[in-house]
Design a protein around this motif. Structure first.
Motif, short mmCIF file in Angstrom:
data_model
loop_
_atom_site.label_atom_id
_atom_site.label_comp_id
_atom_site.label_asym_id
_atom_site.label_seq_id
_atom_site.Cartn_x
_atom_site.Cartn_y
_atom_site.Cartn_z
N GLU A 28 8.00 -4.13 -6.63
CA GLU A 28 9.25 -4.84 -6.37
C GLU A 28 9.78 -4.58 -4.97
OE1 GLU A 28 10.24 -0.93 -8.49
OE2 GLU A 28 8.73 -2.52 -8.60
N MET A 29 9.33 -3.51 -4.32
CA MET A 29 9.74 -3.25 -2.95
C MET A 29 9.22 -4.33 -2.00
SD MET A 29 11.72 -0.60 -2.48
CE MET A 29 11.43 -0.09 -0.78
N VAL A 30 8.04 -4.86 -2.28
CA VAL A 30 7.48 -5.93 -1.44
C VAL A 30 8.33 -7.19 -1.57
CG1 VAL A 30 5.43 -7.30 -0.96
CG2 VAL A 30 5.19 -4.94 -1.74
N ALA A 68 6.82 1.22 6.58
CA ALA A 68 6.80 1.40 5.12
C ALA A 68 6.25 2.76 4.74
CB ALA A 68 5.96 0.29 4.48
N PHE A 69 5.30 3.27 5.49
CA PHE A 69 4.72 4.57 5.16
C PHE A 69 5.70 5.70 5.44
CE2 PHE A 69 1.29 1.65 6.23
CZ PHE A 69 0.51 1.74 5.09
N VAL A 70 6.53 5.53 6.48
CA VAL A 70 7.57 6.51 6.75
C VAL A 70 8.63 6.46 5.64
CG1 VAL A 70 9.35 7.24 8.37
CG2 VAL A 70 7.16 6.41 9.22
N ALA A 71 9.00 5.25 5.23
CA ALA A 71 9.98 5.12 4.16
C ALA A 71 9.46 5.71 2.85
CB ALA A 71 10.34 3.64 3.96
N ALA A 72 8.19 5.52 2.58
CA ALA A 72 7.62 6.07 1.35
C ALA A 72 7.64 7.59 1.35
CB ALA A 72 6.19 5.57 1.17
N VAL A 76 0.84 -1.20 0.00
CA VAL A 76 0.00 0.00 0.00
C VAL A 76 0.87 1.25 0.00
CG1 VAL A 76 -1.71 1.31 1.33
CG2 VAL A 76 -1.92 -1.17 1.11
N ALA A 77 1.97 1.22 0.75
CA ALA A 77 2.85 2.39 0.84
C ALA A 77 3.60 2.64 -0.47
CB ALA A 77 3.85 2.22 1.98
N PHE A 78 3.88 1.57 -1.23
CA PHE A 78 4.60 1.70 -2.51
C PHE A 78 3.73 1.13 -3.64
CE2 PHE A 78 7.91 1.71 0.69
CZ PHE A 78 8.78 2.69 0.25
N PRO A 79 2.62 1.79 -3.97
CA PRO A 79 1.72 1.22 -4.99
C PRO A 79 2.34 1.15 -6.37
CG PRO A 79 1.08 3.48 -4.44
CD PRO A 79 2.15 3.09 -3.46
N ASN A 80 3.29 2.01 -6.67
CA ASN A 80 3.91 2.02 -7.99
C ASN A 80 5.21 1.23 -8.04
OD1 ASN A 80 1.89 3.77 -8.97
ND2 ASN A 80 2.99 5.54 -8.13
#
Length: 356
Positions: free
Chosen positions: A183-185, A292-296, A176-180
């Motif tokens: 590959e991060m997942v 993940a949201f902080v990293a995004a 969710v934090a990296f929708p685009n």
């Protein structure tokens, strides 16, 4: 002869005395005096504090409105609220599932499910972290309980590192934090699993039994299931939620206070950017379900740098080091944390070069 003096009857004397006493002014029963003093509360509670805050807000309405309208503070508030709104649902859901597993799934299950050979138990224990949706705060005492119940320390430590990093809640939050950047997942799951297995095998090779102090029995085992469940939920929400607020505030502050050219200069240096975000993950101590949201939000940095942030955070941070020292001993934490940090950074960089 002198006339005898008149002596009042006993009942009459007592009645007069009582009337005289009744006519006297009596102090208040609480002994604090009358007047306005009796209206002043002796204890300041939540109602008084809330009232004082309301009065203060009304008095400072003009200055606060002007302050909140400034672009810098508006940006800070936007980043902070966006991180919190996106992260809180995953945090609460993960805490609830973690409490269910910790209370209703027997801990002896893990000892029976793992292979007897220590080298084979390490990857199995690492993969078992997928079924534990929770943060690192809950993984530390569970790993200590596994060691106490006969699980080889290498497998328990691999589980400790993998559980908060590769469980479904964390991976879903990362998506969710990296929708685009799906590959991060994949990168986070692969890198975290490799680090957990490497550290488990390193412990088999170099670890010593006297570095670990066996943990005490968890308090949850002595409580009824319902009470233990809500106790685990309250503990994880308070601790993980508090660190989430700190992390969100820190991320917002970085975006506002640090000049853009400084961040860009640091982000343009591949080595420095990776080390900077890895160190930031240790200092912020954010729950793995929300990091993940902080990293995004740190969009100035490369995906590899942010991957290092996501891999290091659930395995090495200030709260984890203190918890490991309290459960396993300071000798263990002084060796295990630095080694995990070095391995996590190296694996994150290699994974980023390959997948990102």
């Amino acid at each position: 002869m002198t006339a005898p003096e008149h002596v009042a009857p006993a009942g009459e004397e007592q009645t007069g005395s009582s009337q005289a006493v009744a006519d006297r002014p009596h102090p208040p029963a609480d002994g604090r005096g009358g007047g306005l003093r009796s209206l002043i509360p002796t204890r300041i509670g939540s109602v008084e504090i809330f009232t004082a805050l309301l009065v203060l807000l009304l008095a400072l309405n003009g200055p606060l409105t002007e302050l909140l309208s400034r672009p810098a503070l508006a940006t800070w508030t936007t980043v902070f609220v966006s991180v919190m709104v996106q992260a809180v649902p995953f945090l609460v859901f993960g805490v609830l599932l973690s409490a269910v597993i910790a209370v209703f799934v027997p801990r002896s299950f893990w000892a029976r499910a793992l292979p007897r050979h220590p080298a084979l138990a390490v990857p199995v224990a690492s993969a078992a972290g997928v079924v534990l949706p929770g943060c690192e705060c809950g993984a530390v005492p569970i790993a200590g309980s596994l060691i106490r119940r006969g699980v080889t320390p290498a497998a328990a430590l691999a589980f400790l590192l993998a559980a908060p990093a590769i469980n479904p809640i964390v991976l879903a939050a990362t998506a969710v934090a990296f929708p685009n950047n799906p590959e991060m997942v994949v990168g986070r799951a692969v890198a975290s699993l490799i680090v957990a297995m490497v550290m488990g095998w390193l412990w088999l090779r170099l670890g010593r039994a006297d570095w670990i102090r066996l943990p005490h029995r968890p308090d949850l085992d002595r409580l009824p299931r319902g009470e233990a469940f809500w106790s685990a939920v309250r503990h994880d929400v308070v601790h993980a939620g508090g660190f989430l607020v700190i992390g969100a505030a820190a991320a917002a502050s970085i975006n506002v206070l640090v000049p853009e050219r400084w961040l860009q200069t640091l982000a343009d240096q591949p080595v420095l950017s990776v080390l900077a975000l890895a160190a930031l993950a240790v200092l912020l101590s954010i729950c793995s379900e929300a990091d993940a949201f902080v990293a995004a939000s740190l969009s100035q940095f490369s995906l590899t740098s942010r991957l290092a942030f996501l891999v290091v955070g659930p395995m090495v941070d200030l709260k984890l080091i203190s918890m490991q020292a309290g459960i396993f001993g300071r000798r263990f934490a002084a060796r295990f944390a630095p080694a995990t940090f070095a391995v996590a950074v190296a694996v994150a960089v290699v994974t980023g070069m390959v997948l990102l």
